[in-house]
Design a protein around this motif. Structure first.
Motif, PDB file in Angstrom:
ATOM      1  N   ARG A 200     144.346  67.237 -26.298  1.00  0.00           N
ATOM      2  CA  ARG A 200     144.313  66.279 -27.408  1.00  0.00           C
ATOM      3  C   ARG A 200     145.147  65.035 -27.063  1.00  0.00           C
ATOM      4  O   ARG A 200     144.741  63.913 -27.330  1.00  0.00           O
ATOM      5  CB  ARG A 200     144.816  66.931 -28.694  1.00  0.00           C
ATOM      6  CG  ARG A 200     144.742  66.023 -29.917  1.00  0.00           C
ATOM      7  CD  ARG A 200     145.131  66.751 -31.192  1.00  0.00           C
ATOM      8  NE  ARG A 200     144.351  67.951 -31.442  1.00  0.00           N
ATOM      9  CZ  ARG A 200     143.122  67.957 -31.977  1.00  0.00           C
ATOM     10  NH1 ARG A 200     142.554  66.839 -32.320  1.00  0.00           N
ATOM     11  NH2 ARG A 200     142.488  69.101 -32.182  1.00  0.00           N
TER      12      ARG A 200
ATOM     13  N   ARG B 277     136.186  60.364 -32.159  1.00  0.00           N
ATOM     14  CA  ARG B 277     134.729  60.309 -32.040  1.00  0.00           C
ATOM     15  C   ARG B 277     134.168  59.425 -33.147  1.00  0.00           C
ATOM     16  O   ARG B 277     134.642  59.457 -34.276  1.00  0.00           O
ATOM     17  CB  ARG B 277     134.166  61.731 -32.167  1.00  0.00           C
ATOM     18  CG  ARG B 277     132.659  61.805 -32.150  1.00  0.00           C
ATOM     19  CD  ARG B 277     132.136  63.233 -32.207  1.00  0.00           C
ATOM     20  NE  ARG B 277     132.627  63.945 -33.387  1.00  0.00           N
ATOM     21  CZ  ARG B 277     133.158  65.171 -33.358  1.00  0.00           C
ATOM     22  NH1 ARG B 277     133.300  65.817 -32.234  1.00  0.00           N
ATOM     23  NH2 ARG B 277     133.564  65.738 -34.472  1.00  0.00           N
ATOM     24  N   GLY B 278     133.164  58.623 -32.812  1.00  0.00           N
ATOM     25  CA  GLY B 278     132.480  57.846 -33.830  1.00  0.00           C
ATOM     26  C   GLY B 278     132.098  56.453 -33.364  1.00  0.00           C
ATOM     27  O   GLY B 278     132.430  56.033 -32.255  1.00  0.00           O
TER      28      GLY B 278
ATOM     29  N   SER C 172     133.654  62.252 -28.023  1.00  0.00           N
ATOM     30  CA  SER C 172     134.817  63.135 -27.905  1.00  0.00           C
ATOM     31  C   SER C 172     134.573  64.443 -28.642  1.00  0.00           C
ATOM     32  O   SER C 172     133.906  64.461 -29.674  1.00  0.00           O
ATOM     33  CB  SER C 172     136.069  62.466 -28.484  1.00  0.00           C
ATOM     34  OG  SER C 172     137.186  63.329 -28.362  1.00  0.00           O
ATOM     35  N   THR C 173     135.132  65.501 -28.108  1.00  0.00           N
ATOM     36  CA  THR C 173     135.101  66.778 -28.811  1.00  0.00           C
ATOM     37  C   THR C 173     136.093  66.776 -29.967  1.00  0.00           C
ATOM     38  O   THR C 173     135.983  67.592 -30.878  1.00  0.00           O
ATOM     39  CB  THR C 173     135.436  67.948 -27.853  1.00  0.00           C
ATOM     40  OG1 THR C 173     136.662  67.641 -27.197  1.00  0.00           O
ATOM     41  CG2 THR C 173     134.335  68.157 -26.844  1.00  0.00           C
ATOM     42  N   TYR C 174     137.066  65.860 -29.928  1.00  0.00           N
ATOM     43  CA  TYR C 174     138.059  65.737 -30.996  1.00  0.00           C
ATOM     44  C   TYR C 174     137.549  64.749 -32.041  1.00  0.00           C
ATOM     45  O   TYR C 174     137.311  63.581 -31.737  1.00  0.00           O
ATOM     46  CB  TYR C 174     139.408  65.270 -30.439  1.00  0.00           C
ATOM     47  CG  TYR C 174     139.974  66.212 -29.409  1.00  0.00           C
ATOM     48  CD1 TYR C 174     140.545  67.428 -29.788  1.00  0.00           C
ATOM     49  CD2 TYR C 174     139.926  65.895 -28.062  1.00  0.00           C
ATOM     50  CE1 TYR C 174     141.059  68.300 -28.841  1.00  0.00           C
ATOM     51  CE2 TYR C 174     140.437  66.760 -27.107  1.00  0.00           C
ATOM     52  CZ  TYR C 174     140.998  67.959 -27.498  1.00  0.00           C
ATOM     53  OH  TYR C 174     141.504  68.821 -26.562  1.00  0.00           O
ATOM     54  N   GLN C 175     137.384  65.214 -33.250  1.00  0.00           N
ATOM     55  CA  GLN C 175     136.788  64.417 -34.315  1.00  0.00           C
ATOM     56  C   GLN C 175     137.488  63.074 -34.524  1.00  0.00           C
ATOM     57  O   GLN C 175     136.841  62.063 -34.756  1.00  0.00           O
ATOM     58  CB  GLN C 175     136.773  65.209 -35.617  1.00  0.00           C
ATOM     59  CG  GLN C 175     136.084  64.481 -36.742  1.00  0.00           C
ATOM     60  CD  GLN C 175     135.980  65.329 -37.996  1.00  0.00           C
ATOM     61  OE1 GLN C 175     136.344  66.501 -38.004  1.00  0.00           O
ATOM     62  NE2 GLN C 175     135.484  64.729 -39.058  1.00  0.00           N
ATOM     63  N   GLU C 176     138.811  63.045 -34.429  1.00  0.00           N
ATOM     64  CA  GLU C 176     139.543  61.806 -34.698  1.00  0.00           C
ATOM     65  C   GLU C 176     139.323  60.728 -33.630  1.00  0.00           C
ATOM     66  O   GLU C 176     139.648  59.566 -33.839  1.00  0.00           O
ATOM     67  CB  GLU C 176     141.041  62.078 -34.883  1.00  0.00           C
ATOM     68  CG  GLU C 176     141.740  62.626 -33.660  1.00  0.00           C
ATOM     69  CD  GLU C 176     141.797  64.146 -33.608  1.00  0.00           C
ATOM     70  OE1 GLU C 176     142.819  64.666 -33.113  1.00  0.00           O
ATOM     71  OE2 GLU C 176     140.848  64.821 -34.050  1.00  0.00           O
TER      72      GLU C 176
END
Length: 155
Positions: A85, A137-138, A131-135
């Motif tokens: 992370r 990703r986008g 990203s596999t980390y939601q925060e």
């Protein structure tokens, strides 16, 4: 953010791409050398997969044109699970900081194309952070090619 230096940019058109073809489906692959600061831009009908390295620090983008609108959609790879992370957060922060320079280089390197199609200078740019980390990703909006070419011209 670093400042764009056009002398550090090498641009390659991959045939059959030219300064005016293709329009829809035009693809950009931007990579760099950490050692020299050199930027390498490939423009073609497909991404330059040979230029993509294991570090996945490239910026990919494609121009999509329909009857109703044009959009430039790109992506950067933050993490697919191989980074912690903390490492993913650092990569995300670096991409956020350096994306304006990358986009400036991309559109500077394809100025001849935009001279053929000046209406496309107002095309909105959206970049997806993978990203596999939601925060981390986008989608994010990054102005238009005109914005980045004005930055270069006013420097």
């Amino acid at each position: 953010m670093s400042s764009f230096n056009s002398s550090k940019l090498s641009t390659t058109l991959i045939p059959p791409a030219t300064s005016s073809y293709p329009v829809s489906g035009r693809k950009y692959t931007l990579t760099h050398s950490d050692t020299t600061g050199q930027l390498f831009l490939s423009i073609g009908c497909s991404y330059n997969n040979k230029a993509i390295e294991n570090m996945r620090d490239e910026v990919l983008a494609a121009l999509h044109v329909t009857d109703r609108q044009a959009v430039i959609q790109g992506e950067v790879f933050v993490s697919g699970g191989e980074f912690s992370r903390e490492q993913a957060q650092l990569r995300y922060q670096i991409f956020r900081r350096e994306l304006p320079l990358a986009l400036e280089a991309m559109f500077y390197g394809d100025q001849a194309f935009f001279q053929h199609y000046p209406d496309l200078l107002n095309t909105p740019i959206y970049i997806y952070f993978v990203s596999t980390y939601q925060e981390f990703r986008g989608w994010s909006y990054y102005q238009t090619p005109k914005f980045y070419l004005k930055q270069t011209c006013s420097s």
